[in-house]
Design a protein around this motif. Sequence first.
Motif, PDB file in Angstrom:
ATOM      1  N   THR A  60     -23.867  44.258 -29.199  1.00 10.71           N
ATOM      2  CA  THR A  60     -25.317  44.540 -28.810  1.00 10.71           C
ATOM      3  C   THR A  60     -26.205  43.795 -29.630  1.00 10.71           C
ATOM      4  O   THR A  60     -27.458  43.861 -29.377  1.00 10.71           O
ATOM      5  CB  THR A  60     -25.531  46.018 -28.667  1.00 10.71           C
ATOM      6  N   GLY A  61     -25.838  43.435 -30.801  1.00  6.49           N
ATOM      7  CA  GLY A  61     -26.648  42.800 -31.789  1.00  6.49           C
ATOM      8  C   GLY A  61     -26.925  41.206 -31.417  1.00  6.49           C
ATOM      9  O   GLY A  61     -26.645  41.003 -30.532  1.00  6.49           O
ATOM     10  N   PRO A  62     -27.897  40.980 -31.902  1.00  6.51           N
ATOM     11  CA  PRO A  62     -28.609  39.375 -31.950  1.00  6.51           C
ATOM     12  C   PRO A  62     -27.409  38.375 -31.999  1.00  6.51           C
ATOM     13  O   PRO A  62     -27.644  37.312 -31.390  1.00  6.51           O
ATOM     14  CB  PRO A  62     -29.960  39.414 -32.506  1.00  6.51           C
ATOM     15  N   ASP A  63     -26.740  38.660 -33.028  1.00  5.26           N
ATOM     16  CA  ASP A  63     -25.619  37.649 -33.111  1.00  5.26           C
ATOM     17  C   ASP A  63     -24.800  37.249 -32.100  1.00  5.26           C
ATOM     18  O   ASP A  63     -24.556  36.085 -31.925  1.00  5.26           O
ATOM     19  CB  ASP A  63     -24.994  38.094 -34.610  1.00  5.26           C
ATOM     20  N   ALA A  64     -24.188  38.377 -31.258  1.00  5.92           N
ATOM     21  CA  ALA A  64     -23.496  38.185 -30.363  1.00  5.92           C
ATOM     22  C   ALA A  64     -24.109  37.204 -29.284  1.00  5.92           C
ATOM     23  O   ALA A  64     -23.594  36.247 -28.643  1.00  5.92           O
ATOM     24  CB  ALA A  64     -22.851  39.355 -29.791  1.00  5.92           C
ATOM     25  N   GLN A  65     -25.323  37.701 -29.131  1.00  7.21           N
ATOM     26  CA  GLN A  65     -26.164  36.753 -27.988  1.00  7.21           C
ATOM     27  C   GLN A  65     -26.656  35.495 -28.177  1.00  7.21           C
ATOM     28  O   GLN A  65     -26.156  34.679 -27.573  1.00  7.21           O
ATOM     29  CB  GLN A  65     -27.482  37.572 -27.637  1.00  7.21           C
ATOM     30  N   GLY A  66     -26.784  35.290 -29.666  1.00  5.67           N
ATOM     31  CA  GLY A  66     -26.614  33.821 -30.016  1.00  5.67           C
ATOM     32  C   GLY A  66     -25.766  32.975 -30.092  1.00  5.67           C
ATOM     33  O   GLY A  66     -25.759  31.777 -29.685  1.00  5.67           O
ATOM     34  N   GLU A  67     -24.417  33.435 -30.373  1.00  4.91           N
ATOM     35  CA  GLU A  67     -23.008  33.017 -30.180  1.00  4.91           C
ATOM     36  C   GLU A  67     -22.801  32.501 -28.786  1.00  4.91           C
ATOM     37  O   GLU A  67     -21.980  31.476 -28.770  1.00  4.91           O
ATOM     38  CB  GLU A  67     -22.096  33.926 -30.986  1.00  4.91           C
ATOM     39  N   VAL A  68     -23.064  33.288 -27.808  1.00  5.84           N
ATOM     40  CA  VAL A  68     -22.888  33.230 -26.466  1.00  5.84           C
ATOM     41  C   VAL A  68     -23.849  31.823 -25.956  1.00  5.84           C
ATOM     42  O   VAL A  68     -23.140  31.055 -25.465  1.00  5.84           O
ATOM     43  CB  VAL A  68     -23.098  34.428 -25.523  1.00  5.84           C
TER      44      VAL A  68
END
Length: 566
Positions: A426-434
């Motif tokens: 749920t954190g921003p890091d995961a979204q950025g990695e996607v």
Amino acid sequence: MGTGGDQDHYEIHVLKGPSWAFFATAPDREEAVDAALPMVGRDGVLAVKVVRESFDPVSSSFKSRTVLLEGRQDAISKAKPLPNREDSRFCFKVDDFYSLYGRQQIAILLRQELDRWVITPTELLHVPDHVDRLQATGTVLQHVVQKTAIMQVQQTKRPVTERAKELYDLIGQAERRLFTDKKHKRLPILEKGGTAALLETIDAEQNRLYLLNCAVCGYLAPLKTWRSKLEAMMALLDEPGVTAGPRRFLLQVIDVITGELLSSSVALTELVGASPDLATQLGAVADLYLGRFAAADALPAVRMLNQLVGEGQMISARTALARRVLGEIATTRPLTKGNLAAEIAALGTLYRRFDHVEGTLVQLDEIREAFRGRSERQLGSGVVSDYLAATPSSLDRAEKLLALEANVIGLGNKRRLAGFVGPLLTGPDAQGEVVVHEGHPMDMLRRLVAMQQVVLASQLDDQDKDKLSGRLDQLNLLLFERSGILPRAERSAGGPIDRAITILRLCTAGILTQGQSRERAQRRALALITREGLIAFMTGADEAERTARRAILRNLLQDAGLENVF
């Protein structure tokens, strides 16, 4: 010799004559009942009862409540009560040394000496030479008595010296009994080939259990290895001329001695062989516990033991094997030489061997709780942080943790694992990695689908499963929309049905997660499948081609989860 411990415990009392007598203690009701019931009708036992003893700190006394009473009613009605004692977990008479609890305490207090001398508690109690050896140590016996006395007077507030003197007096009585029997040649001598005759000789004796223990332990006394002792005991069971009834009685004695033998890690290593790590060793112990020990180089005596345990004929031995595993599980010793994933996998493999098997004095709930406790320690915040320290990517971290789930034991621990995974997704890091990643978007979409499949196939709590699956679907939908894959499919060559087929193939290509992502594609495909479009799709084709086209569309719709469209 008992020791202080939990405030509540369960006592087993037996009735052989006019008065009830203390036999042993157990930590819980089930274990006490399971041990007591089979005793009725054996070795002169007329009745048994299990008594719950609860310590009252206000009055500094134990309150008793009978939870089981079984046996001959005429004997029970005439029986005299057990004499009052301050704490029946302690040794207050000589026979207490020979009880299950007494022998367990001897094993704990004299573990190093017993291993060094290659003897069990039962052997120590029944062989004069072993008693002489213990007395010759001087300080060892003194230390054991002092330690026991100190633990036992913590609740009673009696002087340590007074309790120590009582213990020395009891030890002296036990020694005098044994050495008097030796002096007057009352200790039977067991010789090879003479088992049947010995069993017949002592059959009518009131103290035949004591006599048989003395005979078997005396027979084992010259042997200096655990292996040779197990071989000798298994050979006794196979001697010709021993009929079924006497053999059961002999097996009862051998089972107890073998159980004590298997409680020693030194003995176990000698019998099942050295192992590269603790997990492998415990796996061998578990196989023996299940009667499935099949090492190619297994000793013949171990094979026979394996068969008897598997057939349920050696409950004490089997219980000792279970206790051995649970004892190691409770420690912090690593199971493997690998990382956290290897540790959790080893624990899960071991747990699956035990999870469905009962038939010992160790309850299945106790086994499960021991493994759950170890699993909980494996998922400590610091342990997990160390495991993930060299993995900077949030998605990589989430994948590594999800890979552990199958071997995490207990719903609470699985929730704990999900609690570590959730913030990573749920954190921003995961979204950025996607959104920003190396490689083709299809590869990342497939990765998210694979992660969701792991979640959906897991034994996680339904709520955790829905949360993690939903978040992976959100990430998948985000990349699916940003990648432009769907608009390109809608602009592909051909008519509406051809474009619908292209979109349906996206639904079956393993790139769309269950949920919003796949539903978005399904809706767009269905919007293109109109009556007019179907007519155009079939126009100009012969009957065989129309049949083929209908089959392609029907199969794609079914694979995409839209089988009810037609």
